[in-house]
Write an enzyme that holds these catalytic residues in place. Structure first.
Site, PDB file in Angstrom:
ATOM      1  N   SER A  15     -17.755  22.080  10.496  1.00  0.00           N
ATOM      2  CA  SER A  15     -16.475  22.365  11.221  1.00  0.00           C
ATOM      3  C   SER A  15     -15.410  21.081  11.362  1.00  0.00           C
ATOM      4  O   SER A  15     -15.214  20.761  10.445  1.00  0.00           O
ATOM      5  CB  SER A  15     -16.779  23.041  12.510  1.00  0.00           C
ATOM      6  OG  SER A  15     -15.650  23.601  13.286  1.00  0.00           O
TER       7      SER A  15
ATOM      8  N   GLU B 246       3.076  32.546  10.062  1.00  0.00           N
ATOM      9  CA  GLU B 246       4.428  32.406   9.791  1.00  0.00           C
ATOM     10  C   GLU B 246       4.549  31.883   8.389  1.00  0.00           C
ATOM     11  O   GLU B 246       3.514  31.531   7.629  1.00  0.00           O
ATOM     12  CB  GLU B 246       5.292  31.432  10.655  1.00  0.00           C
ATOM     13  CG  GLU B 246       4.381  30.183  11.212  1.00  0.00           C
ATOM     14  CD  GLU B 246       4.829  29.371  12.279  1.00  0.00           C
ATOM     15  OE1 GLU B 246       5.909  28.733  12.176  1.00  0.00           O
ATOM     16  OE2 GLU B 246       4.488  29.555  13.498  1.00  0.00           O
TER      17      GLU B 246
ATOM     18  N   HIS C 229     -13.530  27.102   8.754  1.00  0.00           N
ATOM     19  CA  HIS C 229     -13.270  28.355   9.133  1.00  0.00           C
ATOM     20  C   HIS C 229     -12.074  29.103   8.449  1.00  0.00           C
ATOM     21  O   HIS C 229     -11.461  29.858   9.137  1.00  0.00           O
ATOM     22  CB  HIS C 229     -12.913  28.329  10.888  1.00  0.00           C
ATOM     23  CG  HIS C 229     -14.102  27.696  11.260  1.00  0.00           C
ATOM     24  ND1 HIS C 229     -15.079  28.035  11.979  1.00  0.00           N
ATOM     25  CD2 HIS C 229     -14.006  26.514  12.038  1.00  0.00           C
ATOM     26  CE1 HIS C 229     -15.833  27.277  12.737  1.00  0.00           C
ATOM     27  NE2 HIS C 229     -15.018  26.301  12.855  1.00  0.00           N
TER      28      HIS C 229
END
Lengths: 287, 287
Positions: free
Chosen positions: A144, A162, A186
């Site tokens: 992570s 977007e 992730h």
């Protein structure tokens, strides 16, 4: 092909104690098969492993560090230490430097990548890690936030939902352990393709590596990266890009990027960081 | 290059009444500049335009249809009709067939693409549209669900937030107006990259076209597609794919796809559907 064959033979040779850099997409299995963490211990020397955990990315370094101590001890590592480094001064501590000079594996936990870099960047502790990783003395793993810091350029945060644009991704300077890459983690789990593509548009001399949860991109010293774990590793390679409007548009205007190459890799697949080629998991040379 | 130049000159020649197929990513501007809808009216003949709206994707065909009627009338179209087709029998109605045989532009609204295909597929009405689009007599536009139906293979639904896999995307048969493509819409707005990539892994003989909201991919008869509007159009081209595990893995296992090509295109960029090349917005041939 001859070169591929030589590389392949090297990859298939048992190398349990050969060092590597394991870049983990977060949320790795800590309960069942624990394949990724088990591989980290194996590559750190298995029963001879001396593992040092750096939990500095986390706001709860004791809790998260304690969990990894138990796991690595259960897996048979001979020595497991937690270096609870909370500020830059501690990075000059002789005891910490000694631990890092002698260990065979370093594990960077999750948390906040900016916090981790803020504590470690350009410190004595970091210099020891960097030199020992480069010389092949040390296996390094980061999950992570601990994965995000691997490149020279680091994704510090960002959005989704977007059109690709520069304002979508916040960049910072990472720890530069694999300077050629920009890591995101992730990855598909949090729909981060668009922020990685936006990051690569601004840094077309790097390769984007998006790693899903419970998935590992393991980098060998010879340039090969191998995927293992539950999900996929996405490679965004801008080597052949013929056009981008990135230098000429405002931060929120949509980006244009022509001729990116993309690989979706899963368990067993390999990718060569310098040759920029992908090999399937079942790749065999028959003659 | 000579061929490119010829194409380019053709593109820059005013062609207000030359027909085209406008594939719109949904949520197109209906209030301010209305560039996309205005372009549709222009390409349908401007003040000579006779526009037929098919609202069959929608559960509120009267409301949504009425809104487009007002917009196209305000823009100066000479005739605007709403064909409120709700079942397949109506697709044989002589009045509807006559409207479609005489109009210069057809507009497919948003809603549910399965509903739209269920009503229109393999009907007389659809055959008239298909033949007149193919022969260059009719400009066609579809937004959202009306865009999704353009390919032979259609994305009917799907998820996000996980590694690419076959179960992530529900495929159905579309109206096949641009059979070479698989269209996805509300694309980056709804984080749909992963479902388009999953769809393309199963259909590597097609090209994935992901269109953002208030953005249009306008296909000319010569194979060029031009982007305009607010966001981006993402092209996923599997022509050069060297490996995929798609035929050999379970529906929920992570997909592997090596050597996809990806283009992120924005306002003014062009892409050729058969040459599979992208041209930047400001592309000029100087000699």
């Amino acid at each position: 092909m001859r070169q591929l064959k030589a590389k392949w033979l090297e990859m298939t040779t048992p190398q349990a104690t050969k060092t590597a850099v394991l870049v983990i997409g977060g949320a790795e299995d800590k309960v069942h098969g624990r394949e990724i963490l088990r591989t980290f211990v194996a590559r750190s020397g298995a029963n001879d492993a001396h593992i040092t955990i750096i939990p500095s990315a986390s706001r709860e370094p004791g809790i998260i560090g304690g969990r990894y101590i138990r796991i690595f001890e259960e897996m048979g590592a001979s020595k497991v230490e937690l270096l609870d480094i909370r500020d830059r001064e501690q990075c000059e501590d002789p005891n910490f430097k000694e631990s890092l000079a002698n260990c065979t594996g370093v594990f960077l936990t999750g948390g906040d990548q900016l916090r981790l870099c803020g504590v470690l960047s350009d410190t004595s502790v970091m210099e020891i890690i960097r030199q020992r990783v480069r010389s092949g003395e040390l296996t390094l793993a980061g999950t992570s936030a601990g994965a995000a810091v691997m490149g020279h350029h680091m994704i510090a945060g960002g959005g989704s939902g977007e059109s690709p644009n520069r304002s979508l991704v916040d960049m910072a300077t990472g720890l530069g352990l694999i300077p050629e890459v920009i890591v995101d983690q992730h990855f598909h789990n949090r729909n981060r393709m668009v922020r990685l593509v936006s990051a690569i548009a601004s840094h077309p001399d790097r390769i984007g590596i998006g790693i899903d949860e419970d998935t590992c991109a393991m980098f060998e010293k010879d340039g090969w990266m191998q995927v293992f774990g539950k999900g996929s590793v996405t490679v965004v390679d801008p080597t052949e890009v013929t056009h981008t409007n990135e230098p000429n548009v405002g931060a929120t205007e949509p980006l244009t990027i022509h001729n990116m190459r993309m690989h979706i890799l899963s368990h067993g697949d390999r990718y060569h960081l310098y040759q920029r080629t992908a090999l399937p998991a079942n790749y065999r040379i028959s003659n």
